[in-house]
Design a protein around this motif. Sequence first.
Motif, PDB file in Angstrom:
ATOM      1  N   ALA A  93      -2.186   7.425   1.436  1.00 54.25           N
ATOM      2  CA  ALA A  93      -2.014   5.581   2.469  1.00 54.25           C
ATOM      3  C   ALA A  93      -2.062   5.416   3.068  1.00 54.25           C
ATOM      4  N   ALA A  94      -2.639   6.159   3.716  1.00 56.17           N
ATOM      5  CA  ALA A  94      -3.043   6.134   5.445  1.00 56.17           C
ATOM      6  C   ALA A  94      -4.306   5.552   5.758  1.00 56.17           C
TER       7      ALA A  94
ATOM      8  N   MET B  93      -7.706  -1.263   4.414  1.00 57.54           N
ATOM      9  CA  MET B  93      -7.221  -2.807   3.958  1.00 57.54           C
ATOM     10  C   MET B  93      -6.873  -3.910   5.456  1.00 57.54           C
ATOM     11  N   ASP B  94      -6.485  -2.866   6.248  1.00 58.81           N
ATOM     12  CA  ASP B  94      -6.683  -3.869   7.412  1.00 58.81           C
ATOM     13  C   ASP B  94      -7.589  -4.171   8.319  1.00 58.81           C
ATOM     14  N   LYS B  95      -8.939  -3.203   7.713  1.00 57.25           N
ATOM     15  CA  LYS B  95     -10.343  -4.149   8.613  1.00 57.25           C
ATOM     16  C   LYS B  95     -10.083  -4.952   7.929  1.00 57.25           C
TER      17      LYS B  95
ATOM     18  N   VAL C 215       1.223  -0.922   0.150  1.00 62.93           N
ATOM     19  CA  VAL C 215       0.060   0.011   0.125  1.00 62.93           C
ATOM     20  C   VAL C 215       1.513   0.818  -0.257  1.00 62.93           C
ATOM     21  N   ASP C 216       2.164   1.201   0.540  1.00 62.62           N
ATOM     22  CA  ASP C 216       2.507   1.920   0.882  1.00 62.62           C
ATOM     23  C   ASP C 216       3.516   2.810  -0.486  1.00 62.62           C
ATOM     24  N   THR C 217       3.893   1.915  -0.804  1.00 62.43           N
ATOM     25  CA  THR C 217       4.541   1.574  -2.560  1.00 62.43           C
ATOM     26  C   THR C 217       3.406   1.965  -3.706  1.00 62.43           C
ATOM     27  N   VAL C 218       2.335   1.570  -3.617  1.00 59.52           N
ATOM     28  CA  VAL C 218       1.353   1.759  -5.019  1.00 59.52           C
ATOM     29  C   VAL C 218       0.489   3.059  -5.042  1.00 59.52           C
ATOM     30  N   TYR C 219       0.769   3.505  -3.678  1.00 63.49           N
ATOM     31  CA  TYR C 219      -0.625   4.853  -3.101  1.00 63.49           C
ATOM     32  C   TYR C 219       0.071   5.882  -3.352  1.00 63.49           C
TER      33      TYR C 219
END
Length: 276
Positions: free
Chosen positions: A144-145, A151-153, A135-139
Amino acid sequence: MSHGDEQGYSDYGGTGHTRTRLPDHDPYGGAPRRPTRSSSRGLITVVGVVVLLIAAIAFANRGDDSSPGNSPARSSRPQTTSTAPTGTHPVNTKTAGIPSGFAQTEQGAESAAANYAVALGSADMFNTVKRHAIVDTVYAPEIAAARQTAMDKAYSSQEFLANVGLAEDGSPPKGQLFVSRVVPVGTKIVSTKPGETTVEVWYTTLFGLSGNASKNPVTESWYTSTYVLKWVAHDWKISSDQQKDGPVPLGRDQRASTADDMTKAVEEYGGFTYAR
């Protein structure tokens, strides 16, 4: 694929992966037995099939040999520029295992979108550490946060994991292999403006558990994801995305592979770095 509130797969706890339960028995029942026919009738049938095949090939190859009045204008024929190879080499750098450093061109945006679709549809999304890296790479940094939280949920939902057949930590049952793979078929530029390009990626997915005791066999689905990419810190990043079903091709009557064959294929065949 929509990763606004979840990964965008709506059918499995908000992740969009679909599952089709295959029958436990062989749906084809082995090779069908042909009814007994006389030799003369069989010969007539074979000759008829050959004649039809020759006619079909001749019609298909007629192409530009037809008269101008019967042939569609060249300008009205489908173009393949959106998927034609350009001869430009793909990127040779990676961030968190994901291709990165794409060119600020339409081809670069298409390549980024295809590679990001692969990452976002991978089995690594079910591992918390790897998911965060993806997520940190593509968004884009500004979203991103929020994507991370959503997504974690979604991926920590015990109901979702149970439906998929995974344990609470996202691991598959002993003796089974979890498969989640996106295979891009083509890309298309929708719109461009300074510092922003919208790209559609059409792809098929493989999803399920491969193993003799699997209750969730590996199946395929088809989707098109739309990515709005922004040029951030010398690379393309996703600023928004959405997913829709299809186009879905008509399936052939091929016999499904055994669990062992499927597991072997997934383990032995790796993915690609996508570039036009």
